[in-house]
Design an enzyme around this catalytic site. Structure first.
Site, short mmCIF file in Angstrom:
data_model
loop_
_atom_site.label_atom_id
_atom_site.label_comp_id
_atom_site.label_asym_id
_atom_site.label_seq_id
_atom_site.Cartn_x
_atom_site.Cartn_y
_atom_site.Cartn_z
N ASP A 38 0.86 -1.20 0.16
CA ASP A 38 0.04 0.07 -0.10
C ASP A 38 0.89 1.17 -0.01
O ASP A 38 0.40 2.39 -0.37
CB ASP A 38 -1.13 -0.06 1.22
CG ASP A 38 -0.36 -0.15 2.67
OD1 ASP A 38 0.83 -0.68 2.78
OD2 ASP A 38 -1.19 0.10 3.49
N GLU A 60 9.17 -10.71 -2.07
CA GLU A 60 10.36 -9.44 -2.18
C GLU A 60 11.80 -10.23 -2.22
O GLU A 60 12.95 -9.74 -2.83
CB GLU A 60 10.21 -8.53 -0.96
CG GLU A 60 9.02 -7.72 -0.88
CD GLU A 60 7.89 -8.22 -0.47
OE1 GLU A 60 7.00 -7.69 -0.42
OE2 GLU A 60 7.86 -9.61 0.20
N HIS A 123 0.47 0.26 10.60
CA HIS A 123 0.83 -1.20 10.11
C HIS A 123 2.30 -0.98 9.58
O HIS A 123 2.80 -0.16 8.94
CB HIS A 123 -0.18 -1.75 9.47
CG HIS A 123 -0.42 -1.18 7.99
ND1 HIS A 123 -1.21 -0.03 7.92
CD2 HIS A 123 0.13 -1.46 6.86
CE1 HIS A 123 -0.99 0.60 6.62
NE2 HIS A 123 -0.52 -0.38 5.85
N HIS A 124 3.03 -2.37 9.65
CA HIS A 124 4.18 -2.44 9.11
C HIS A 124 5.34 -1.58 9.72
O HIS A 124 6.47 -1.54 9.41
CB HIS A 124 4.42 -1.94 7.39
CG HIS A 124 3.54 -2.93 6.70
ND1 HIS A 124 2.85 -4.08 6.95
CD2 HIS A 124 3.05 -2.59 5.48
CE1 HIS A 124 2.44 -4.53 6.18
NE2 HIS A 124 2.13 -3.61 4.91
N GLY A 412 26.79 -16.43 -1.35
CA GLY A 412 26.35 -17.90 -1.41
C GLY A 412 25.23 -18.08 -0.77
O GLY A 412 24.84 -19.11 0.08
N ASP A 442 18.69 -29.33 -6.16
CA ASP A 442 17.25 -29.79 -5.67
C ASP A 442 17.17 -29.15 -4.59
O ASP A 442 15.68 -28.57 -4.22
CB ASP A 442 16.87 -31.42 -5.74
CG ASP A 442 17.90 -32.02 -4.87
OD1 ASP A 442 19.05 -31.42 -4.22
OD2 ASP A 442 17.97 -33.33 -4.69
N ASN A 469 20.17 -34.78 -6.34
CA ASN A 469 21.21 -35.65 -5.69
C ASN A 469 20.50 -35.68 -4.19
O ASN A 469 21.47 -35.71 -3.44
CB ASN A 469 22.51 -35.15 -6.01
CG ASN A 469 22.67 -33.72 -5.58
OD1 ASN A 469 21.98 -32.89 -4.96
ND2 ASN A 469 23.88 -33.34 -5.98
N GLY A 471 19.51 -33.78 -1.81
CA GLY A 471 19.75 -32.94 -0.70
C GLY A 471 20.85 -31.69 -0.76
O GLY A 471 21.41 -31.43 -1.90
N GLU A 475 26.79 -28.94 2.00
CA GLU A 475 26.55 -29.10 3.49
C GLU A 475 27.03 -30.63 3.94
O GLU A 475 27.85 -30.64 4.85
CB GLU A 475 25.26 -28.70 4.04
CG GLU A 475 25.03 -27.33 4.21
CD GLU A 475 24.76 -26.69 2.84
OE1 GLU A 475 24.38 -27.28 1.95
OE2 GLU A 475 24.50 -25.37 2.83
#
Length: 564
Positions: A38, A60, A123-124, A412, A442, A469, A471, A475
């Site tokens: 708004d 966003e 608001h916000h 990253g 994925d 693959n 996952g 990591e």
């Protein structure tokens, strides 16, 4: 850029929102990303009359990623969000753009100036009457902040913001209170284009530095050029090409510098990334007695875990604001002699290895995939790779001429590349429909998959490869190879666009073998960017590029020890 004839009818007073958007058009922006709210709605009404199209994103964060991708292809991008909830959702994307030197004009619609002055409970807001808290958050990831609260200096602040965004190649933050949208500013200013040229060097200092560099260069026995992302971000690629041509020196790129150099050129030698380099590349670069390093960003992922073996005393660093010569200043008064002729270097980087090329194995591995990709790519392609296996795998892909490579190696943020793909595809459409090609894992795709909807809505035609693959591979190699927290729920990726409304204007594929991928690459219909395509590429769960494994190992060691 906007021509004079396009602004001739704008003499006198015009609305501030129109002034802003005409300046964005002037610097080459044609599409504006964002989400309506708004506090920015009335400003959005001005976009069409200023020659700008609205790209409504699903959220966003994705809009920020898309503005980043658009800027990397177009040269500069724009994002519009609403106060508080909208701008904070985009904060991660803007931080990434700041980190990686990407110019984005971020415009935030705010409550009226009177509401802010009175500290109204709107608001916000945080409910404490502080309307500057979000501006302070953005200030640390913006090279310039323009708060358009006063009509008398608003136009000047707009010009300064866009100029700073362009020259520093980083995001700027512009607040536009809703009651300022239609205030009158001097439209005559638009008759004078923004000055976007860089300031001239001091001639005396420039001559001195050139003489010092040439002195070292002419005395070196085996100098090389190493190009990194700074050369791309600060628009020095033509100068880099001229230097490569004039000097004849072997020229290499860092991972973040992929695409900075024509990889079909006789002087191109490959990708240097410390221990992640091919043996031939490492040998040439690390044995050089002088490295002309242009735009270096020596981050952990860009150097395979800080494994560069180039001494500072053998390096001349060229950056956008300074030149560092072997870590010290030398005084040379003599005229510099001409450069000697240099021999050409054959490309020593990527290429499918003999064992992989002749193998009868049908399993798609990273060692096979990325060199093979180079044989399918075309000139002027835009190639986007996600943080993780794709970012590291693309090091081993030999590019045709004029390929634009997009990745987010330093910041990253996983999921970045799908949003960036949407923005890049918009810019590609503006540039006669260059092919836009995305490789995303994925796990990363699950972060920002909604942008497939925006891609369909805007009739964009990227080729998207989802590396399936099971996952979070990078990591896994850092910590928790078999832990549940690195697993993901399997999705039927090839059919997801149908959920977003894709019908006859879309096709999905599931590829499990090398022969299937070879057949797909040889299908002329698949290679034409006439509608979006999504390909599931099934790779082994525990496979990864060698450079990723080495970088992950180094990261794991640092995480445990706390050492540098």
């Amino acid at each position: 850029m906007t021509t004079k004839s396009e602004t001739e009818g704008l003499e006198g007073q015009i609305d501030l929102a129109e002034y802003i958007f005409r300046r964005l058009h002037e610097v080459g922006i044609r599409a504006v990303h964002g989400v309506p709210g708004d506090y920015n709605l009335s400003a959005l009404d001005y976009l069409p009359r200023c020659g700008l199209s609205w790209v409504g994103n699903c959220n966003e964060l994705n809009a920020g990623y898309a503005a980043d991708g658009y800027a990397r292809v177009n040269g500069i991008g724009a994002l519009i969000t609403t106060f508080g909830v909208g701008e904070l959702s985009a904060l991660n994307a803007i931080a990434g753009a700041y980190s990686e030197f990407i110019p984005i004009v971020h415009i935030v619609g705010q409550p009226t100036t009177a509401s802010q002055k009175d500290g109204m409970l709107l608001h916000h807001t945080l409910g404490n009457g502080d309307f500057n808290v979000f501006t302070k958050m953005n200030a640390g990831i913006s090279c310039y902040v323009a708060q358009l609260n006063d009509r008398h200096d608003a136009a000047n602040l707009v010009d300064n913001a866009i100029r700073e965004c362009w020259t520093h190649s980083r995001p700027v933050y512009v607040t536009l209170p809703s009651d300022m949208v239609s205030v009158q500013v001097d439209g005559n200013r638009l008759q004078k284009p923004l000055g976007l040229s860089f300031p001239d060097n001091d001639p005396e200092k420039e001559d001195y530095v050139v003489n010092v560099v040439l002195r070292y260069l002419t005395s070196a026995k085996n100098p090389v050029i190493l190009v990194d992302a700074g050369a791309i971000r600060h628009r020095a690629l033509q100068e880099v090409h001229d230097l490569m041509e004039a000097s004849g020196l072997p020229t290499f790129v860092a991972p973040m510098g992929k695409g900075a150099v024509d990889e079909t050129h006789k002087n191109f030698g490959g990708v240097y990334a410390g221990s992640g380099s091919s043996p031939g590349v490492s040998e040439v670069v690390e044995s050089s007695d002088l490295v002309l390093s242009i735009g270096a960003i020596k981050s952990d992922f860009n150097t395979t875990g800080f494994t560069y073996r180039i001494g500072k005393l053998n390096t001349i660093d060229f950056h956008n604001t300074f030149v560092r010569v072997r870590s010290s200043q030398q005084n040379y008064q003599e005229d510099a002699p001409p450069l000697p002729n240099r021999t050409n270097v054959h490309h020593i980087g990527s290429g499918v290895s003999g064992s992989e090329e002749n193998s009868t194995d049908q399993i798609i591995t990273h060692d096979w995939l990325w060199p093979a990709l180079g044989q399918w790519l075309k000139e002027k392609d835009i190639v986007i790779t996600e943080t993780g296996t794709a970012n590291f795998g693309i090091w081993n892909t030999r590019f045709p001429s004029n390929v634009t490579a997009i990745s987010q190696v330093l910041w990253g943020s996983i999921g970045y590349s799908l949003g960036a793909c949407q923005g890049a595809a918009i810019a590609a459409k503006e540039q006669n429909n260059r092919r836009t090609i995305l490789f995303i894992g994925d796990g990363s795709a699950q972060m920002t998959v909604q942008e497939l909807s925006t891609i369909l809505r805007n009739d964009l035609n990227p080729l998207i490869f989802v590396i399936c693959n099971k996952g979070y591979t990078i990591e896994r190699f850092i910590h928790g190879q078999n832990e549940e927290y690195n697993d993901i729920q399997p999705w039927d990726y090839a059919r997801i666009p149908e959920v977003f409304g894709a019908k006859e204007n879309y096709k999905g594929y599931r590829i499990r073998t090398r022969d299937q991928l070879r057949k797909l690459f040889s299908d002329e219909g698949f290679c034409v960017p006439d509608y979006p395509r999504l390909v599931e590429l099934c790779l082994p769960r525990d496979d990864a590029p060698a450079a990723l494994k080495m970088t992950a190992k180094a990261a794991a060691a640092r995480n445990k020890s706390g050492g540098a």
